[in-house]
Every structure is written in structure tokens, then in C-alpha cells.
Write a protein that holds these residues in place. Structure first.
Motif: not given
Length: 186
Positions: A176, A183-184
Motif C-alpha cells: 500500500l 495491493a489495490s
């Protein structure tokens, strides 16, 4: 933080709390990720040391119970022959691998090793009572040890899961911070 915040230990073994929220867990302990992982690894090592001690005690008891049962059988045989006037011919171990033969004629009493190089003479009835009590105590101790080992294994599993959760949380936080597209997506 955990599903059971008031988790207590069993017989000196500290309980491991299941961590639901890693960030809250680390902030409540005032630890960073590396310190938290080090703490958990140390706790896991402590559990392993306790497990080795309990397993040694379990092996000792598992060896002791058959010995007590054999002694009970011998005392019962001697008691059954008591008063018949019939001698018993017995082979006994003098030293490891060295045996001798004995002719036992008077079976009014038996001598039992109590430990620490102490031997006492008992009547057959007293010896049976003592050995029965020792057998019951050994079996009860073994049951407690088995329960302790199961509790300990549960704590090891919980700690291993917590270590994995803290590590995975840290990896996720790093992604992040780096703005990684992976990560998203997760």
C-alpha cells in the motif's frame, strides 16, 4: 484485538490470543512489526521448550505404568502362593543383562524400591495398596500431561497463525505504501 482477551494459561503455560486485527494488536503492545514478530517467535520457541519437557515427562510415565503393573502382578502371584508351602523359582535381573535365579519360600512380605536408593519391606496387602495408589496417580498424571500437551499444541497453532497474519499484514502495508497495483486488487 482478539476473540478472547481474557485468555488464561494452563498450569503455567501462557495462552496465546487469536489476533483478529493486527494493527490494533501491535499498537496495544506498543510494538512495530519486526518487534511483534520477534516477540511471537520467542513465544513459539518457549512453547517448543515446554513441549519437549512435557513429552519427556510423558515418556517417563508411559514407561513407569507398565513397571508398576508388573510389580502388581508379581505381588499378586506371591500373595496367591502365600501359605501354600510351595516355593517360587524366580529369575531376576541383578544388573543390565545379568540375571540370577532365586528360590522364594517365605512370601509374607515384599521389598519395593521407592526411589532415591530407598527400599522398604511391606506385607503383600500393603504393597498391593501402595502399588495400586501409585498406578492410579501415574495414570492421572498421564491424563493431565496429555491435556497439557493438547493445550500447548493449540497455543503453538494459534501463535503460528498469528505470525503468518502479522507477516501478511506487513506485506500488504508495504504494498500500500509503495502504491502497488497488486495491493489495490486484493
Amino acid at each position: 484485538m482478539s476473540t478472547s482477551a481474557t485468555v488464561t494459561g494452563r498450569r503455567g503455560i501462557p495462552a496465546a490470543a487469536f489476533v483478529e486485527d493486527v494493527q490494533t494488536y501491535l499498537s496495544q503492545l506498543n510494538l512495530d512489526v519486526n518487534s511483534g514478530l520477534a516477540f511471537l517467535q520467542e513465544r513459539l520457541q518457549q512453547y517448543r521448550v515446554v513441549e519437549m519437557k512435557l513429552l519427556a515427562q510423558q515418556r517417563d510415565l508411559q514407561a513407569k505404568i507398565p513397571d508398576i503393573e508388573k510389580c502388581l502382578d508379581v505381588v499378586a502371584t506371591l500373595h496367591a502362593k502365600k501359605g501354600t508351602g510351595e516355593p517360587i523359582i524366580a529369575d531376576f535381573e541383578v544388573s543390565e543383562g545379568i540375571y540370577s535365579r532365586a528360590r522364594v519360600e517365605d512370601m509374607g512380605s515384599v521389598c519395593l524400591w521407592l526411589g532415591a536408593n530407598v527400599m522398604l519391606e511391606y506385607s503383600c496387602e500393603e504393597a498391593t495398596t501402595l502399588l495400586q495408589k501409585n498406578l492410579e496417580n501415574a495414570k492421572a498424571s498421564l491424563e493431565v500431561l496429555v491435556a497439557d500437551l493438547q493445550f500447548l499444541r493449540d497455543q503453538v497453532t494459534i501463535t503460528q497463525v498469528t505470525i503468518a497474519r502479522v507477516y501478511n499484514w506487513d506485506v500488504h502495508q508495504r504494498r500500500l505504501r509503495q502504491g502497488s497495483p497488486a495491493a489495490s486488487e486484493s
